[in-house]
Design a protein around this motif. Structure first.
Motif, short mmCIF file in Angstrom:
data_model
loop_
_atom_site.label_atom_id
_atom_site.label_comp_id
_atom_site.label_asym_id
_atom_site.label_seq_id
_atom_site.Cartn_x
_atom_site.Cartn_y
_atom_site.Cartn_z
N LEU A 15 0.87 -1.17 0.00
CA LEU A 15 0.00 0.00 0.00
C LEU A 15 0.91 1.22 0.00
CD1 LEU A 15 -2.83 1.28 0.24
CD2 LEU A 15 -2.61 1.04 2.71
N PHE A 16 0.81 2.06 -1.03
CA PHE A 16 1.73 3.17 -1.22
C PHE A 16 1.02 4.53 -1.26
CE2 PHE A 16 3.89 -0.50 -3.28
CZ PHE A 16 4.91 -0.63 -2.36
N HIS A 31 2.87 9.75 -0.01
CA HIS A 31 3.33 8.53 0.65
C HIS A 31 4.76 8.76 1.10
CE1 HIS A 31 3.74 4.41 1.86
NE2 HIS A 31 4.85 4.31 1.15
N THR A 32 5.04 8.41 2.35
CA THR A 32 6.39 8.49 2.88
C THR A 32 7.00 7.09 2.89
OG1 THR A 32 5.84 10.39 4.25
CG2 THR A 32 7.81 9.15 4.87
N PHE A 33 8.18 6.98 2.29
CA PHE A 33 8.91 5.72 2.26
C PHE A 33 9.81 5.66 3.49
CE2 PHE A 33 7.63 6.48 -2.09
CZ PHE A 33 7.14 5.23 -2.46
N LEU A 54 7.69 0.82 -8.49
CA LEU A 54 6.88 1.11 -7.31
C LEU A 54 6.47 2.58 -7.25
CD1 LEU A 54 8.51 -1.12 -4.55
CD2 LEU A 54 6.54 -1.59 -6.04
N LEU A 55 7.24 3.45 -7.87
CA LEU A 55 6.82 4.85 -7.97
C LEU A 55 5.60 4.97 -8.88
CD1 LEU A 55 10.31 6.61 -8.25
CD2 LEU A 55 8.82 6.44 -6.23
N VAL A 56 5.62 4.25 -10.01
CA VAL A 56 4.46 4.26 -10.90
C VAL A 56 3.27 3.60 -10.20
CG1 VAL A 56 3.55 3.50 -13.14
CG2 VAL A 56 5.91 4.32 -12.97
N ASP A 96 12.02 9.85 2.31
CA ASP A 96 11.42 10.82 1.39
C ASP A 96 9.90 10.67 1.37
OD1 ASP A 96 13.87 11.88 0.62
OD2 ASP A 96 13.94 10.79 -1.29
N THR A 97 9.22 11.80 1.25
CA THR A 97 7.78 11.81 1.02
C THR A 97 7.53 12.16 -0.43
OG1 THR A 97 7.26 12.42 3.30
CG2 THR A 97 5.58 12.90 1.64
#
Length: 139
Positions: A15-16, A31-33, A54-56, A96-97
């Protein structure tokens, strides 16, 4: 917004989207990684970055939440049909967010054509365009 899971079938660790809302015609999501996200252990251990796919995926999930917030409900589970364009301009690292801005190019209950930009701060990290279709699989 709370309760992202009421708008998406995805669950941790896949869930991103942390938060999403609508501004005019634009879906805004974040979303914060985190350091302990599962993929950082292998991508790449000495210089951990979020995999581009995963960014897409993050932007597509944000687009799915936003579509529902706009009253567009799929007849069944939306799945990728095509990633038309994807450009990666800066790495996204642990902590990073990602702020995502998504637009509907064309949308219905069976078809979502969306495009978006993901930024870290003021820097563009990713730009992409994709098509998702209703799969026939219940959500």
């Amino acid at each position: 917004m709370n309760h992202i899971e009421t708008y998406l079938p995805h669950r941790p660790p896949f869930l991103f989207v942390d938060d999403a809302h609508i501004e005019g015609e634009t879906i805004i999501a974040t979303h914060t990684f985190h350091d302990d996200d599962w993929f950082f252990k292998g991508h790449f251990p000495s210089f951990p970055i979020v995999p581009g796919v995963l960014l897409v995926e993050s932007m597509a999930q944000a687009g799915g939440v936003g579509a529902k917030l706009m009253g567009i409900y799929p007849k069944s589970l939306f799945m990728f049909a095509k990633i038309k364009e994807a450009r990666f301009k800066r790495p996204v690292r642990p902590g990073d967010t990602l702020k995502m801005e998504i637009l509907n190019v064309r949308a219905s209950s069976v078809f979502l054509h969306q495009k978006g930009v993901g930024k870290v701060g003021d820097e563009i990290a990713v730009e992409a365009e994709w098509i998702s279709i209703s799969s026939g699989v219940p959500e």
